[in-house]
Design an enzyme around this catalytic site. Structure first.
Site, short mmCIF file in Angstrom:
data_model
loop_
_atom_site.label_atom_id
_atom_site.label_comp_id
_atom_site.label_asym_id
_atom_site.label_seq_id
_atom_site.Cartn_x
_atom_site.Cartn_y
_atom_site.Cartn_z
N CYS A 91 -36.50 89.85 16.33
CA CYS A 91 -35.39 90.66 16.83
C CYS A 91 -35.27 90.66 18.36
O CYS A 91 -34.20 90.94 18.89
CB CYS A 91 -35.51 92.10 16.34
SG CYS A 91 -35.60 92.24 14.54
N HIS A 334 -26.54 93.22 13.72
CA HIS A 334 -27.76 92.74 14.39
C HIS A 334 -27.96 91.25 14.12
O HIS A 334 -28.69 90.87 13.22
CB HIS A 334 -28.94 93.57 13.84
CG HIS A 334 -30.28 93.19 14.35
ND1 HIS A 334 -30.50 92.47 15.50
CD2 HIS A 334 -31.52 93.43 13.83
CE1 HIS A 334 -31.80 92.30 15.68
NE2 HIS A 334 -32.43 92.87 14.67
#
Length: 383
Positions: A91, A334
């Site tokens: 991430c 995301h």
């Protein structure tokens, strides 16, 4: 507050509209996404040209293999002499690309760096286990023999441990969408977006925010990871496609900047407690600069899960006013490898609206047990 010497100029930070998996970018490769972004973004930066870029560093998670950053650089028609490399830090990949770009500048290895990230979950190849020949949902996050829990199960466990209820999570998710709605209606979010030409149709709006959602609607969703659990598709981030780029420069080479890169901190934690890592990373960052959270004007906290965002805010003392003023990943989405760089554009979008010197932090949790935080000053910081 003591003066902090910038390590690099942020000349420009922009992103594409964020799409759902198999959504607006269903057939678009990472190279197509990133090349369009760069072709348009570089045209907005006075006195910059492709030949001045010394390095390209990109984050990516699902499209790995063949040095994607190099392919993107060639697709964007950068000179063949421009080196490029790809980072997989889950991430935080896009943010680690920015950090690496700054480090190249500080070391004297480069003067101008194009850093960022790109993710095309829609065109990602399936992952096949070589031992069983079966499809895997993702790569392992820990060595063989160690407990490799699903991220959603970890969120469930941490919510239970810290007594974060389903209603608290749904309320948080609702607020994220409402912030995004307000940012769209006020034409604030468009400031960070480079439109994408999708076969003669111009896309300039994110695909995921649900402006008409409600806490009641969110409460109707079934738990996604555990029977009778509290984590749902509504209070977890969606899966997305997107790209973002940050142009970095030696502080002595540019007169005007969108912002200033000041410092960063990274930490490791137990893999099955990865969602608490932004707490440690942010505390470390503040400590090494002798700052407190009250010195920070805006915190861009990546919302992987509502439970993670709630926990980090509580533990760090982040106020509602400081937190994700334009909305977060629960609303926008995301795109793993791009998110860190997306948050650079988001943070500067918010900070520069203050029209005074201001500081902001970007912080993300990382699958496998890491946390990354970066401190940025807005364009008024040096004035």
């Amino acid at each position: 507050m003591r003066k902090i010497v910038p390590k690099a100029f942020i000349v420009s930070a922009k992103r594409l509209p964020i799409g759902k998996i198999n959504g607006i970018y269903v057939n678009k490769t990472p190279e197509e996404l990133f090349s369009q972004l760069i072709q348009q973004q570089i045209a907005t930066v006075p006195h910059w040209s492709k030949k001045e870029i010394d390095q390209v560093i990109l984050g990516n998670v699902t499209n790995l293999g063949g040095n994607l950053a190099r392919r993107c650089a060639l697709a964007a028609q950068l000179p063949v002499a421009t080196p490029a490399y790809t980072i997989d830090c889950q991430c935080a990949s896009g943010l680690m690309a920015v950090i690496s770009g700054v480090q190249s500048i500080v070391s004297g290895d480069a003067r101008f760096v194009l850093a960022g990230g790109v993710e095309s979950t829609s065109t990602a190849n399936p992952i096949i286990d070589s031992q069983t020949n079966k499809r895997m949902q993702r790569f392992p996050m820990v060595p063989k023999g160690q407990l490799d829990l699903d991220m959603g199960i970890i969120a469930e466990n941490m919510g239970e441990k810290y007594h974060i209820s389903r209603n608290m999570q749904d309320e948080y998710a609702y607020k994220s969408h409402m912030k995004a709605k307000k940012a769209f209606e006020r034409k604030e979010i468009i400031q960070e977006i480079i439109p994408f030409d999708l076969d003669q149709h111009i896309v300039d709006q994110d695909q995921c925010p649900r402006f008409n959602t409600s806490v009641e609607q969110l409460a109707q969703l079934k738990s996604a990871f555990r029977e009778h659990g509290t984590v749902t598709a509504g209070n977890s981030c969606p899966i997305n496609d997107g790209a973002a780029a940050t142009f970095l420069s030696d502080c002595h080479q540019v007169k005007d900047a969108q912002g200033y890169y000041l410092d960063h901190a990274t930490v490791g934690v137990a893999p099955n407690e990865f969602i608490i890592a932004p707490i440690m990373a942010t505390k470390k960052l503040l400590s090494q600069l002798h700052l407190t959270i009250s010195d920070i004007d805006v915190v861009e906290l990546n919302e992987a899960f509502a439970v993670q965002a709630i926990l980090c805010c509580d533990q760090l003392g982040i106020s509602e006013k400081q937190l994700n003023p334009l909305g977060g990943a629960l609303a926008y989405g995301h795109p793993y490898g791009a998110t860190g760089a997306i948050l650079v554009s988001r943070l500067l979008n918010s900070l520069n609206r203050l029209h005074r010197p201001a500081l902001g932090i970007i912080t993300l949790c990382v699958a496998g047990g890491m946390g990354v935080s970066v401190l940025i000053g807005n364009k008024f910081w040096q004035k």
